[in-house]
Design an enzyme around this catalytic site. Sequence first.
Site, PDB file in Angstrom:
ATOM      1  N   LYS A   1       2.076  -0.784 -19.472  1.00  0.00           N
ATOM      2  CA  LYS A   1       1.665   0.409 -18.716  1.00  0.00           C
ATOM      3  C   LYS A   1       2.212   1.679 -19.398  1.00  0.00           C
ATOM      4  O   LYS A   1       1.539   2.709 -19.472  1.00  0.00           O
ATOM      5  CB  LYS A   1       2.166   0.322 -17.268  1.00  0.00           C
ATOM      6  CG  LYS A   1       1.989   1.605 -16.443  1.00  0.00           C
ATOM      7  CD  LYS A   1       0.547   1.862 -16.078  1.00  0.00           C
ATOM      8  CE  LYS A   1       0.168   3.251 -15.638  1.00  0.00           C
ATOM      9  NZ  LYS A   1       0.927   3.967 -14.677  1.00  0.00           N
TER      10      LYS A   1
ATOM     11  N   SER B   1      -2.556   1.341 -12.902  1.00  0.00           N
ATOM     12  CA  SER B   1      -3.139   2.581 -13.434  1.00  0.00           C
ATOM     13  C   SER B   1      -4.436   2.915 -12.720  1.00  0.00           C
ATOM     14  O   SER B   1      -5.142   2.038 -12.252  1.00  0.00           O
ATOM     15  CB  SER B   1      -3.407   2.456 -14.924  1.00  0.00           C
ATOM     16  OG  SER B   1      -4.011   3.648 -15.384  1.00  0.00           O
TER      17      SER B   1
ATOM     18  N   HIS C   1       0.105   2.333 -22.352  1.00  0.00           N
ATOM     19  CA  HIS C   1      -1.173   2.851 -21.836  1.00  0.00           C
ATOM     20  C   HIS C   1      -1.052   4.365 -21.630  1.00  0.00           C
ATOM     21  O   HIS C   1      -1.914   5.144 -22.041  1.00  0.00           O
ATOM     22  CB  HIS C   1      -1.520   2.161 -20.511  1.00  0.00           C
ATOM     23  CG  HIS C   1      -2.582   2.864 -19.708  1.00  0.00           C
ATOM     24  ND1 HIS C   1      -2.323   4.003 -18.968  1.00  0.00           N
ATOM     25  CD2 HIS C   1      -3.904   2.621 -19.562  1.00  0.00           C
ATOM     26  CE1 HIS C   1      -3.434   4.408 -18.397  1.00  0.00           C
ATOM     27  NE2 HIS C   1      -4.403   3.594 -18.731  1.00  0.00           N
ATOM     28  N   ASN C   2       0.024   4.782 -21.004  1.00  0.00           N
ATOM     29  CA  ASN C   2       0.205   6.203 -20.725  1.00  0.00           C
ATOM     30  C   ASN C   2       0.416   7.008 -22.014  1.00  0.00           C
ATOM     31  O   ASN C   2      -0.048   8.140 -22.123  1.00  0.00           O
ATOM     32  CB  ASN C   2       1.384   6.412 -19.772  1.00  0.00           C
ATOM     33  CG  ASN C   2       1.037   6.007 -18.345  1.00  0.00           C
ATOM     34  OD1 ASN C   2       0.098   5.255 -18.124  1.00  0.00           O
ATOM     35  ND2 ASN C   2       1.783   6.486 -17.390  1.00  0.00           N
TER      36      ASN C   2
ATOM     37  N   GLU D   1      -2.841   7.515 -23.411  1.00  0.00           N
ATOM     38  CA  GLU D   1      -3.510   8.515 -22.549  1.00  0.00           C
ATOM     39  C   GLU D   1      -3.091   9.933 -22.965  1.00  0.00           C
ATOM     40  O   GLU D   1      -3.933  10.836 -23.042  1.00  0.00           O
ATOM     41  CB  GLU D   1      -3.113   8.205 -21.102  1.00  0.00           C
ATOM     42  CG  GLU D   1      -3.671   9.135 -20.054  1.00  0.00           C
ATOM     43  CD  GLU D   1      -3.058   8.811 -18.681  1.00  0.00           C
ATOM     44  OE1 GLU D   1      -3.088   7.646 -18.253  1.00  0.00           O
ATOM     45  OE2 GLU D   1      -2.525   9.743 -18.042  1.00  0.00           O
TER      46      GLU D   1
HETATM   47  P1  NDP Z   1       4.729   9.582  -3.095  1.00  0.00           P
HETATM   48  O1  NDP Z   1       5.630  10.722  -3.376  1.00  0.00           O
HETATM   49  O2  NDP Z   1       3.386   9.843  -2.536  1.00  0.00           O
HETATM   50  O3  NDP Z   1       5.472   8.561  -2.112  1.00  0.00           O
HETATM   51  C1  NDP Z   1       6.785   8.186  -2.341  1.00  0.00           C
HETATM   52  C2  NDP Z   1       7.132   6.994  -1.481  1.00  0.00           C
HETATM   53  O4  NDP Z   1       8.432   6.559  -1.857  1.00  0.00           O
HETATM   54  C3  NDP Z   1       7.182   7.287   0.028  1.00  0.00           C
HETATM   55  O5  NDP Z   1       6.680   6.191   0.727  1.00  0.00           O
HETATM   56  C4  NDP Z   1       8.692   7.464   0.261  1.00  0.00           C
HETATM   57  O6  NDP Z   1       9.088   7.154   1.571  1.00  0.00           O
HETATM   58  C5  NDP Z   1       9.227   6.413  -0.687  1.00  0.00           C
HETATM   59  N1  NDP Z   1      10.619   6.631  -1.031  1.00  0.00           N
HETATM   60  C6  NDP Z   1      11.145   7.645  -1.734  1.00  0.00           C
HETATM   61  N2  NDP Z   1      12.478   7.471  -1.876  1.00  0.00           N
HETATM   62  C7  NDP Z   1      12.780   6.307  -1.250  1.00  0.00           C
HETATM   63  C8  NDP Z   1      13.976   5.579  -1.056  1.00  0.00           C
HETATM   64  N3  NDP Z   1      15.149   5.998  -1.555  1.00  0.00           N
HETATM   65  N4  NDP Z   1      13.893   4.422  -0.371  1.00  0.00           N
HETATM   66  C9  NDP Z   1      12.740   3.963   0.129  1.00  0.00           C
HETATM   67  N5  NDP Z   1      11.575   4.619  -0.019  1.00  0.00           N
HETATM   68  C10 NDP Z   1      11.604   5.769  -0.698  1.00  0.00           C
HETATM   69  O7  NDP Z   1       4.651   8.767  -4.487  1.00  0.00           O
HETATM   70  P2  NDP Z   1       3.413   8.004  -5.162  1.00  0.00           P
HETATM   71  O8  NDP Z   1       2.787   7.107  -4.174  1.00  0.00           O
HETATM   72  O9  NDP Z   1       2.567   8.953  -5.914  1.00  0.00           O
HETATM   73  O10 NDP Z   1       4.169   7.155  -6.296  1.00  0.00           O
HETATM   74  C11 NDP Z   1       4.812   5.938  -6.023  1.00  0.00           C
HETATM   75  C12 NDP Z   1       5.065   5.242  -7.340  1.00  0.00           C
HETATM   76  O11 NDP Z   1       3.819   4.996  -7.990  1.00  0.00           O
HETATM   77  C13 NDP Z   1       5.900   6.047  -8.334  1.00  0.00           C
HETATM   78  O12 NDP Z   1       6.684   5.177  -9.088  1.00  0.00           O
HETATM   79  C14 NDP Z   1       4.853   6.668  -9.230  1.00  0.00           C
HETATM   80  O13 NDP Z   1       5.360   7.009 -10.496  1.00  0.00           O
HETATM   81  C15 NDP Z   1       3.845   5.530  -9.316  1.00  0.00           C
HETATM   82  N6  NDP Z   1       2.476   5.878  -9.704  1.00  0.00           N
HETATM   83  C16 NDP Z   1       1.893   7.008  -9.213  1.00  0.00           C
HETATM   84  C17 NDP Z   1       0.607   7.329  -9.591  1.00  0.00           C
HETATM   85  C18 NDP Z   1      -0.072   8.526  -9.041  1.00  0.00           C
HETATM   86  O14 NDP Z   1      -1.169   8.855  -9.528  1.00  0.00           O
HETATM   87  N7  NDP Z   1       0.479   9.191  -8.024  1.00  0.00           N
HETATM   88  C19 NDP Z   1      -0.158   6.476 -10.525  1.00  0.00           C
HETATM   89  C20 NDP Z   1       0.517   5.284 -10.906  1.00  0.00           C
HETATM   90  C21 NDP Z   1       1.804   5.022 -10.515  1.00  0.00           C
HETATM   91  P3  NDP Z   1       9.290   8.304   2.688  1.00  0.00           P
HETATM   92  O15 NDP Z   1       7.946   8.497   3.329  1.00  0.00           O
HETATM   93  O16 NDP Z   1      10.294   7.748   3.603  1.00  0.00           O
HETATM   94  O17 NDP Z   1       9.771   9.539   1.951  1.00  0.00           O
END
Ligand code: NDP
Length: 485
Positions: A191, A137, A194-195, A198
Amino acid sequence: MQNGDTSVEQAEIGLIGLGVMGSNLALNIAEKGNKIAVFNRTPEATKKFYADASELQGQIIPCETIEDFVAAIRPPRPIIIMIKAGDPVDQQMEILKPYLENGDIMIDAGNANFRDTIRRFDTLKDSGLTFIGMGVSGGEEGARHGPSIMVGGTEESWKRVEKVLTSISAKYDNDPCVAWLGNDGAGHFVKTIHNGIEYADMQMIAEIYGILRDGLKLSAGEIADVFGTWNKGRLNSYLIEITEKVLRAADPVTGKPMVDLILDKAGQKGTGKWSVIEAQNMGVAATAIEAAVAARILSSQKDEREAAEKIFGVPKALAAPADKQAFIDDLENALLAAKIGAYAQGFAVMAAASKEFNWDLPMPTIARIWRAGCIIRSQFLDEITSAFTKDPHVANLIVTPAFSKMVQDTDAPLRHVVSHAILSGLPVPALASALGYFDAYRRGRGTANLIQAQRDFFGAHGFERTDGVDKPHGPWGSGLDIFSK
Ligand code: NDP
């Protein structure tokens, strides 16, 4: 890019998924002196990440193939998977599996449903590989500079990652905001709750903002002053702090308060809904969280709301209280009282899940690791930590000595604020449900005797008597008689 040459120093940990969260987490890991191997499905993202990492490049091993990536990590290999939640995680695990060896650990750090985490954990159980479900988080900033981290899995796998995770976590008075909370889905469950909390916290703040804006007719700047003052007192928290900042911000295009130009339709990604579903599954009343999720749903129905306003109009608000400052003080206390209700509910859901899934969730530790790094971080959580440390198995937070005193002190202001809002037609579903929860929870004799009588009347469900007499049905004959009339 790594080419499988294992003569270079191996990485302490690996990370797959260089999106917003993954890239920030990887930089945080590298910055804290841990060597890290990284991989992304689309190699361009890996190249860009490495190029932008500047002085941290020495700590990073960028890899273009899964084979090189796995070879670059010191066994037993902890591999963080920080990608889009859901099916992509299962797909990524299947791709990784053939390259892994006994003892290697796949760590899902995305926002997974804890039931998926339990399934993934069980699937790997006899394979020699292990699985950690890790709630992270704090959003992008937290990932980069110190998130709150909630870990679920075996204790042995936790020991392998404890040092790295401790180094990257947020710190509250030097105390790391990371902990192993229990087996399989424990981390992702915590988590989720937590949400849920939130959602309730944000909704209650928004309802108080509504009373200040539509009841007291204060401007965004004036409301910012109110939240700014509150942030120096009992309500001191990240959410109150950003509320003040948001209310103060001006739109660069029009110069008007930014908040006044934002459409009143709130989005949601599902963790609030999961909290409510699991509260119901566990048989725990989490009314404030439910109200917050329902309020987001209603907020999204903008067209319907506008059409209804044309039919019903807007209720005439009560005159603003003569002593405006006294009322603002009541709003502060009301928010504190309702917040206690929401947190008490969230912790009650976790206590029930802990029993159901045999996690033995450590309540004081959960409160402790939420004090910094996460979105609900606050001084208030320090008080919850103390209350649960003194009595970790208490039935409900609101009956601990410290919180029962707070509830008594803030009960009248909450009642005053909710009744004022209701008589003015200002929607306060989360504040009102927290009040309803207190009133139901603290009443020794409620009204369910009537419900039991009704259930017995139409369904012969029986009831328990107050006098202990063994006669579990009432003198109403067959409730079905009604259909023969
Ligand atoms: P992004 O959209 O920024 O990035 C997504 C990532 O997932 C990219 O690296 C993408 O790769 C990869 N991806 C998507 N589909 C696949 C697949 N089928 N196989 C392999 N890789 C894949 O997402 P976030 O970083 O924001 O979120 C990532 C996780 O973290 C999610 O579960 C989200 O819920 C969680 N999270 C997010 C928060 C936030 O504030 N954003 C906070 C806490 C948790 P590619 O570049 O190849 O598309």
